[in-house]
Design an enzyme around this catalytic site. Structure first.
Site, short mmCIF file in Angstrom:
data_model
loop_
_atom_site.label_atom_id
_atom_site.label_comp_id
_atom_site.label_asym_id
_atom_site.label_seq_id
_atom_site.Cartn_x
_atom_site.Cartn_y
_atom_site.Cartn_z
N ILE A 48 -1.69 11.41 6.86
CA ILE A 48 -0.82 12.50 6.41
C ILE A 48 -1.59 13.46 5.51
O ILE A 48 -1.45 14.69 5.62
CB ILE A 48 0.39 11.91 5.66
CG1 ILE A 48 1.27 11.09 6.63
CG2 ILE A 48 1.23 13.01 4.99
CD1 ILE A 48 2.36 10.26 5.95
N SER A 174 8.47 8.03 0.07
CA SER A 174 8.67 7.33 1.35
C SER A 174 10.17 7.13 1.53
O SER A 174 10.91 7.03 0.54
CB SER A 174 7.98 5.97 1.29
OG SER A 174 8.49 5.11 2.30
N TYR A 187 6.18 -1.82 -3.60
CA TYR A 187 5.91 -0.49 -3.00
C TYR A 187 7.20 0.33 -2.97
O TYR A 187 7.22 1.50 -3.37
CB TYR A 187 5.33 -0.68 -1.59
CG TYR A 187 5.16 0.60 -0.79
CD1 TYR A 187 4.00 1.37 -0.93
CD2 TYR A 187 6.13 1.02 0.12
CE1 TYR A 187 3.83 2.53 -0.18
CE2 TYR A 187 5.96 2.18 0.87
CZ TYR A 187 4.81 2.93 0.71
OH TYR A 187 4.65 4.08 1.45
N LYS A 191 7.89 3.95 -4.90
CA LYS A 191 8.27 5.18 -4.20
C LYS A 191 9.61 5.71 -4.71
O LYS A 191 9.84 6.93 -4.73
CB LYS A 191 8.29 4.93 -2.69
CG LYS A 191 6.90 4.65 -2.09
CD LYS A 191 5.95 5.85 -2.24
CE LYS A 191 4.61 5.66 -1.58
NZ LYS A 191 3.72 6.82 -1.68
N THR A 222 0.17 6.52 11.49
CA THR A 222 -1.14 6.54 10.82
C THR A 222 -1.63 5.10 10.72
O THR A 222 -0.89 4.16 11.03
CB THR A 222 -1.05 7.10 9.39
OG1 THR A 222 -0.32 6.16 8.59
CG2 THR A 222 -0.40 8.47 9.33
P1 NAP Z 1 -3.57 6.53 5.79
O1 NAP Z 1 -3.52 7.11 7.15
O2 NAP Z 1 -3.95 5.09 5.63
O3 NAP Z 1 -4.54 7.44 4.89
C1 NAP Z 1 -4.68 7.14 3.54
C2 NAP Z 1 -5.66 8.12 2.91
O4 NAP Z 1 -5.67 7.89 1.51
C3 NAP Z 1 -7.08 7.93 3.40
O5 NAP Z 1 -7.72 9.19 3.36
C4 NAP Z 1 -7.68 6.99 2.35
O6 NAP Z 1 -9.11 7.18 2.36
C5 NAP Z 1 -6.98 7.50 1.08
N1 NAP Z 1 -6.77 6.55 -0.01
C6 NAP Z 1 -6.30 5.28 0.04
N2 NAP Z 1 -6.25 4.77 -1.19
C7 NAP Z 1 -6.67 5.72 -2.05
C8 NAP Z 1 -6.84 5.79 -3.46
N3 NAP Z 1 -6.58 4.75 -4.26
N4 NAP Z 1 -7.29 6.94 -4.00
C9 NAP Z 1 -7.57 8.00 -3.22
N5 NAP Z 1 -7.45 8.00 -1.88
C10 NAP Z 1 -7.00 6.85 -1.30
O7 NAP Z 1 -2.14 6.66 5.05
P2 NAP Z 1 -0.89 7.62 5.35
O8 NAP Z 1 0.02 6.93 6.28
O9 NAP Z 1 -1.37 8.97 5.68
O10 NAP Z 1 -0.16 7.61 3.93
C11 NAP Z 1 -0.28 8.67 3.01
C12 NAP Z 1 0.88 8.62 2.03
O11 NAP Z 1 2.11 8.69 2.76
C13 NAP Z 1 0.96 7.36 1.18
O12 NAP Z 1 1.35 7.71 -0.14
C14 NAP Z 1 2.05 6.54 1.83
O13 NAP Z 1 2.70 5.68 0.93
C15 NAP Z 1 2.97 7.65 2.33
N6 NAP Z 1 3.85 7.26 3.43
C16 NAP Z 1 3.35 6.97 4.66
C17 NAP Z 1 4.22 6.62 5.68
C18 NAP Z 1 3.75 6.31 7.08
O14 NAP Z 1 4.58 5.85 7.90
N7 NAP Z 1 2.50 6.51 7.43
C19 NAP Z 1 5.60 6.56 5.44
C20 NAP Z 1 6.06 6.87 4.17
C21 NAP Z 1 5.19 7.23 3.16
P3 NAP Z 1 -10.14 6.13 1.68
O15 NAP Z 1 -9.99 4.85 2.41
O16 NAP Z 1 -11.49 6.77 1.86
O17 NAP Z 1 -9.75 6.05 0.25
#
Ligand code: NAP
Length: 282
Positions: A48, A174, A187, A191, A222
């Site tokens: 995201i 979330s 978690y 959120k 993702t």
């Molecule tokens: P993702 O695809 O796993 O990507 C996570 C990104 O954050 C990567 O660039 C990772 O890179 C970086 N990251 C992880 N831990 C970090 C930290 N401590 N400090 C800085 N960067 C960090 O995750 P995503 O699904 O896009 O999720 C992004 C956000 O959306 C999160 O807050 C998650 O809770 C929220 N969200 C996601 C979903 C979903 O269904 N995907 C639903 C609701 C909410 P590195 O490994 O290099 O750090």
């Protein structure tokens, strides 16, 4: 120039000024609703966050991307620069104070200030009962998901204030804030707390003409959510229970963030916007 644009943002000439073509600090001509604005996006080398970074840059902003791992930063910067977008990158683990300082310094050095902060980085190190969650896991979840956005914003705030109004903060929550997922206990709580942080910051920063809003994603395809989108029984239940027609994509979230940063959203603050293919609340 940017301060003049910020002043115009609050006045009747704003769309003409914002849509005009201006020369960027890197010598490029930026165009779009976010022309020559500067955005800092955490956790933006994948998923995201990467989609948000790309969209803000496509809409004219200079974007500073970041995450924990240098190879991920290098790859994301190369990809987006290869698309002709104005991006810089640095390593930033959001829960590390020295990394936060480096992120702020990178934005100031290469982009001359900050207009938008998107706090996207989030973690869930445990699938299990909330009452079985160790103090160490609680600390990690609260440090990264909840405290880091507030602490990073404290560092960036003086620079955002210097823009003279019109700065924007976006927190990423979330749907588990509204509809807790079984076994994502701490978690879910982190959120939900972000909704409160959004409202409190919106109130505190309104006199400075800084808006604070919250993106609330549903199941988005993702790496982070693969446990869910690869689970056919879970996904069938989600679709039937909520009328969801398809899985969300990172780009479904990116346009909303760009809108919330834009002058079109200048009267929206303290709001949470769900992007989930259904609404989990009244
Ligand atoms: P993702 O695809 O796993 O990507 C996570 C990104 O954050 C990567 O660039 C990772 O890179 C970086 N990251 C992880 N831990 C970090 C930290 N401590 N400090 C800085 N960067 C960090 O995750 P995503 O699904 O896009 O999720 C992004 C956000 O959306 C999160 O807050 C998650 O809770 C929220 N969200 C996601 C979903 C979903 O269904 N995907 C639903 C609701 C909410 P590195 O490994 O290099 O750090």
């Amino acid at each position: 120039m940017l301060q003049a644009a910020a002043r115009a943002h609050r006045g009747p000439l704003r769309s003409r000024v914002w849509l005009s073509v201006r020369k960027s600090s890197r010598g490029r001509h930026q165009q779009g609703t976010l022309a020559n604005k500067v955005a800092v996006v955490t956790g933006s080398t994948d998923g995201i966050g990467l989609a948000i970074a790309r969209r803000l840059a496509q809409d004219g902003a200079h974007v500073v991307i970041s995450s924990r791992k240098q190879p991920h930063v290098d790859r994301a910067v190369a990809t987006l620069q290869g698309e002709g977008l104005s991006v810089r990158g640095t390593v930033c683990h959001v829960a590390k104070a020295e990394d936060q300082e480096r992120l702020v310094a990178t934005a100031l050095e290469h982009c001359g200030g900050v207009d938008f902060l998107v706090c996207n980085a989030g973690v869930n190190p445990l699938v299990g009962s909330i009452l079985g969650t160790s103090e160490q896991v609680w600390n990690k979840i609260l440090d990264v998901n909840l405290k880091a956005p507030a602490l990073l914003l404290s560092q960036l705030l003086p620079h955002m204030e210097k823009r003279g109004g019109g700065a924007v903060v976006i927190l990423v929550s979330s749907i588990s804030a509204y509809k807790p997922f079984t076994e994502l206990g701490a978690y879910n709580v982190s959120k939900t707390a972000l909704l409160g942080l959004t409202k409190t910051l919106a109130l505190e920063l309104a006199p400075k003409d800084i808006r604070v809003n919250c993106l609330v994603p549903g199941i988005i395809k993702t790496d982070f959510s693969k446990i869910y989108h690869k689970d056919e029984a879970f996904w069938k239940h989600m679709k039937e229970a909520n009328g969801i027609q398809r899985m969300g994509q990172p780009e479904d979230c990116a346009g909303i963030v760009s809108f919330l940063c834009s002058p079109d959203a200048s009267y929206i603050t303290g709001e949470s916007i769900v992007v989930a293919g259904f609404s989990p609340r009244l």
